[in-house]
Design a protein around this motif. Sequence first.
Motif, PDB file in Angstrom:
ATOM      1  N   HIS A 139       0.833  -1.206   0.000  1.00 22.91           N
ATOM      2  CA  HIS A 139       0.000   0.000   0.000  1.00 22.91           C
ATOM      3  C   HIS A 139       0.866   1.254   0.000  1.00 22.91           C
ATOM      4  CE1 HIS A 139      -3.231   2.785   0.736  1.00 22.91           C
ATOM      5  NE2 HIS A 139      -4.092   1.795   0.630  1.00 22.91           N
ATOM      6  N   ASP A 140       0.442   2.249  -0.776  1.00 22.69           N
ATOM      7  CA  ASP A 140       1.228   3.468  -0.916  1.00 22.69           C
ATOM      8  C   ASP A 140       1.354   4.271   0.374  1.00 22.69           C
ATOM      9  OD1 ASP A 140       1.734   2.955  -3.567  1.00 22.69           O
ATOM     10  OD2 ASP A 140       0.183   4.291  -4.351  1.00 22.69           O
ATOM     11  N   ARG A 141       0.467   4.069   1.313  1.00 26.14           N
ATOM     12  CA  ARG A 141       0.567   4.847   2.559  1.00 26.14           C
ATOM     13  C   ARG A 141       1.680   4.325   3.474  1.00 26.14           C
ATOM     14  NH1 ARG A 141      -4.494   2.255   3.754  1.00 26.14           N
ATOM     15  NH2 ARG A 141      -4.203   0.492   5.158  1.00 26.14           N
ATOM     16  N   ALA A 142       2.136   3.102   3.245  1.00 20.76           N
ATOM     17  CA  ALA A 142       3.159   2.493   4.093  1.00 20.76           C
ATOM     18  C   ALA A 142       4.550   2.792   3.538  1.00 20.76           C
ATOM     19  CB  ALA A 142       2.935   0.987   4.168  1.00 20.76           C
ATOM     20  N   TRP A 143       5.449   3.174   4.440  1.00 19.33           N
ATOM     21  CA  TRP A 143       6.837   3.504   4.050  1.00 19.33           C
ATOM     22  C   TRP A 143       7.754   3.036   5.163  1.00 19.33           C
ATOM     23  CZ3 TRP A 143      10.577   7.323   5.619  1.00 19.33           C
ATOM     24  CH2 TRP A 143      11.561   7.609   4.669  1.00 19.33           C
ATOM     25  N   TRP A 144       8.378   1.881   4.974  1.00 17.84           N
ATOM     26  CA  TRP A 144       9.179   1.293   6.032  1.00 17.84           C
ATOM     27  C   TRP A 144      10.168   0.281   5.472  1.00 17.84           C
ATOM     28  CZ3 TRP A 144       8.421  -3.859   5.585  1.00 17.84           C
ATOM     29  CH2 TRP A 144       7.174  -4.311   5.115  1.00 17.84           C
ATOM     30  N   GLN A 145      11.156  -0.054   6.301  1.00 20.27           N
ATOM     31  CA  GLN A 145      12.095  -1.123   5.996  1.00 20.27           C
ATOM     32  C   GLN A 145      12.363  -1.915   7.270  1.00 20.27           C
ATOM     33  OE1 GLN A 145      16.070   0.081   4.988  1.00 20.27           O
ATOM     34  NE2 GLN A 145      16.159   1.705   6.519  1.00 20.27           N
ATOM     35  N   GLN A 146      12.639  -3.187   7.107  1.00 21.28           N
ATOM     36  CA  GLN A 146      12.944  -4.056   8.229  1.00 21.28           C
ATOM     37  C   GLN A 146      14.097  -4.984   7.845  1.00 21.28           C
ATOM     38  OE1 GLN A 146       9.163  -6.023   8.701  1.00 21.28           O
ATOM     39  NE2 GLN A 146       8.497  -4.623  10.318  1.00 21.28           N
ATOM     40  N   TYR A 147      14.899  -5.351   8.839  1.00 18.69           N
ATOM     41  CA  TYR A 147      15.992  -6.290   8.626  1.00 18.69           C
ATOM     42  C   TYR A 147      15.903  -7.397   9.676  1.00 18.69           C
ATOM     43  CZ  TYR A 147      18.086  -2.702   5.664  1.00 18.69           C
ATOM     44  OH  TYR A 147      18.319  -1.782   4.675  1.00 18.69           O
ATOM     45  N   GLY A 154       8.638  -1.928   2.275  1.00 18.50           N
ATOM     46  CA  GLY A 154       7.397  -1.606   1.600  1.00 18.50           C
ATOM     47  C   GLY A 154       7.650  -1.145   0.182  1.00 18.50           C
ATOM     48  N   TYR A 155       6.641  -1.309  -0.683  1.00 16.17           N
ATOM     49  CA  TYR A 155       6.782  -0.895  -2.078  1.00 16.17           C
ATOM     50  C   TYR A 155       7.136   0.585  -2.184  1.00 16.17           C
ATOM     51  CZ  TYR A 155       4.963  -5.202  -4.226  1.00 16.17           C
ATOM     52  OH  TYR A 155       4.797  -6.473  -4.669  1.00 16.17           O
ATOM     53  N   ALA A 156       6.507   1.417  -1.350  1.00 19.09           N
ATOM     54  CA  ALA A 156       6.758   2.854  -1.430  1.00 19.09           C
ATOM     55  C   ALA A 156       8.173   3.204  -0.991  1.00 19.09           C
ATOM     56  CB  ALA A 156       5.735   3.622  -0.586  1.00 19.09           C
ATOM     57  N   TRP A 157       8.813   2.336  -0.256  1.00 11.42           N
ATOM     58  CA  TRP A 157      10.193   2.577   0.169  1.00 11.42           C
ATOM     59  C   TRP A 157      11.165   2.312  -0.980  1.00 11.42           C
ATOM     60  CZ3 TRP A 157      12.239   4.047   5.021  1.00 11.42           C
ATOM     61  CH2 TRP A 157      13.636   3.979   5.117  1.00 11.42           C
ATOM     62  N   ALA A 158      10.905   1.283  -1.787  1.00  9.34           N
ATOM     63  CA  ALA A 158      11.906   0.812  -2.738  1.00  9.34           C
ATOM     64  C   ALA A 158      11.478   0.839  -4.201  1.00  9.34           C
ATOM     65  CB  ALA A 158      12.326  -0.608  -2.361  1.00  9.34           C
ATOM     66  N   ALA A 159      10.272   1.268  -4.524  1.00  5.38           N
ATOM     67  CA  ALA A 159       9.809   1.329  -5.915  1.00  5.38           C
ATOM     68  C   ALA A 159       9.435   2.762  -6.258  1.00  5.38           C
ATOM     69  CB  ALA A 159       8.614   0.394  -6.122  1.00  5.38           C
ATOM     70  N   ALA A 160       9.978   3.280  -7.344  1.00  5.64           N
ATOM     71  CA  ALA A 160       9.900   4.716  -7.644  1.00  5.64           C
ATOM     72  C   ALA A 160       8.476   5.232  -7.787  1.00  5.64           C
ATOM     73  CB  ALA A 160      10.701   5.022  -8.902  1.00  5.64           C
ATOM     74  N   GLU A 161       7.624   4.540  -8.523  1.00  4.57           N
ATOM     75  CA  GLU A 161       6.261   5.054  -8.737  1.00  4.57           C
ATOM     76  C   GLU A 161       5.457   5.035  -7.445  1.00  4.57           C
ATOM     77  OE1 GLU A 161       2.907   6.715  -9.974  1.00  4.57           O
ATOM     78  OE2 GLU A 161       4.780   6.688 -11.108  1.00  4.57           O
ATOM     79  N   ASN A 162       5.568   3.969  -6.668  1.00  8.21           N
ATOM     80  CA  ASN A 162       4.885   3.921  -5.370  1.00  8.21           C
ATOM     81  C   ASN A 162       5.437   4.987  -4.428  1.00  8.21           C
ATOM     82  OD1 ASN A 162       5.118   1.042  -6.585  1.00  8.21           O
ATOM     83  ND2 ASN A 162       3.285   0.964  -5.306  1.00  8.21           N
ATOM     84  N   PHE A 163       6.752   5.194  -4.480  1.00  7.85           N
ATOM     85  CA  PHE A 163       7.395   6.240  -3.684  1.00  7.85           C
ATOM     86  C   PHE A 163       6.826   7.612  -4.049  1.00  7.85           C
ATOM     87  CE2 PHE A 163      10.708   9.492  -3.490  1.00  7.85           C
ATOM     88  CZ  PHE A 163      11.176   9.381  -2.191  1.00  7.85           C
ATOM     89  N   ARG A 164       6.697   7.889  -5.337  1.00 10.66           N
ATOM     90  CA  ARG A 164       6.161   9.173  -5.786  1.00 10.66           C
ATOM     91  C   ARG A 164       4.750   9.389  -5.260  1.00 10.66           C
ATOM     92  NH1 ARG A 164       3.038  11.565 -10.071  1.00 10.66           N
ATOM     93  NH2 ARG A 164       2.216   9.488 -10.542  1.00 10.66           N
ATOM     94  N   ARG A 165       3.911   8.364  -5.367  1.00  8.36           N
ATOM     95  CA  ARG A 165       2.531   8.505  -4.916  1.00  8.36           C
ATOM     96  C   ARG A 165       2.468   8.664  -3.401  1.00  8.36           C
ATOM     97  NH1 ARG A 165      -0.212   3.948  -8.795  1.00  8.36           N
ATOM     98  NH2 ARG A 165       0.046   2.711  -6.909  1.00  8.36           N
TER      99      ARG A 165
END
Length: 222
Positions: free
Chosen positions: A109-117, A127-138
Amino acid sequence: METVLSASASAANGLATTDDSLGPISEVPDEPIALDADGLPVEEPAPAAQQSALRVKRAAAQVSGSGTVNWASRDVNARWEYGQDWTNFVSKALYHGGKVKTRHGGRKHDRAWWQQYYLFGKIKNKGYAWAAAENFRRHMIRYRGAKHVTAHSAKPGELLLFKWKRERGYNHVAIVERKRHGLQLIQHGSSNRTSLAAAILRYRGKPNHIERATILRPKARS
């Protein structure tokens, strides 16, 4: 000729894909950078009101552009985590340097922005918005209050996104490092430092040329 960006704008690892269930990409209009007859960025004079606004200090809650650039400059040679690592790199710069807070939610989901290790960093999950350009833009537009700005008014730490003609959405993002002879960029790409003009020239005349470039100014840390 300098290699500026990856010749292939498609992601083999799936990070450039978007979740179509969240609506069409065109749902969020953008404002491309104006180009002249040669396809290069137009140097636009800033209106008086805009010049006045540029002198106003950013509020404490806003993203630190200088912090974003400082982190990116210090860590630009860090190990890539993906075959196409540019969005992941920009997200890290915003998080560590710009002090932008993560947002929880479903990975796609575009509202989520996170990373975990996990396992001492051996396993990563982002999350997609963290690592994918179009999702990040949205994500930046819908959930961080990001605004489109012109190349003339762009500041260090702001985000420059590219869309290639044969790609459905934006698929590369870099950070504006400084303004000197145009916009100078820092990124994870074939060249860690380049310029907006050089990026456009690198692909001009090719079937899959850079069709659009836009600059975003993220506003909200939280």
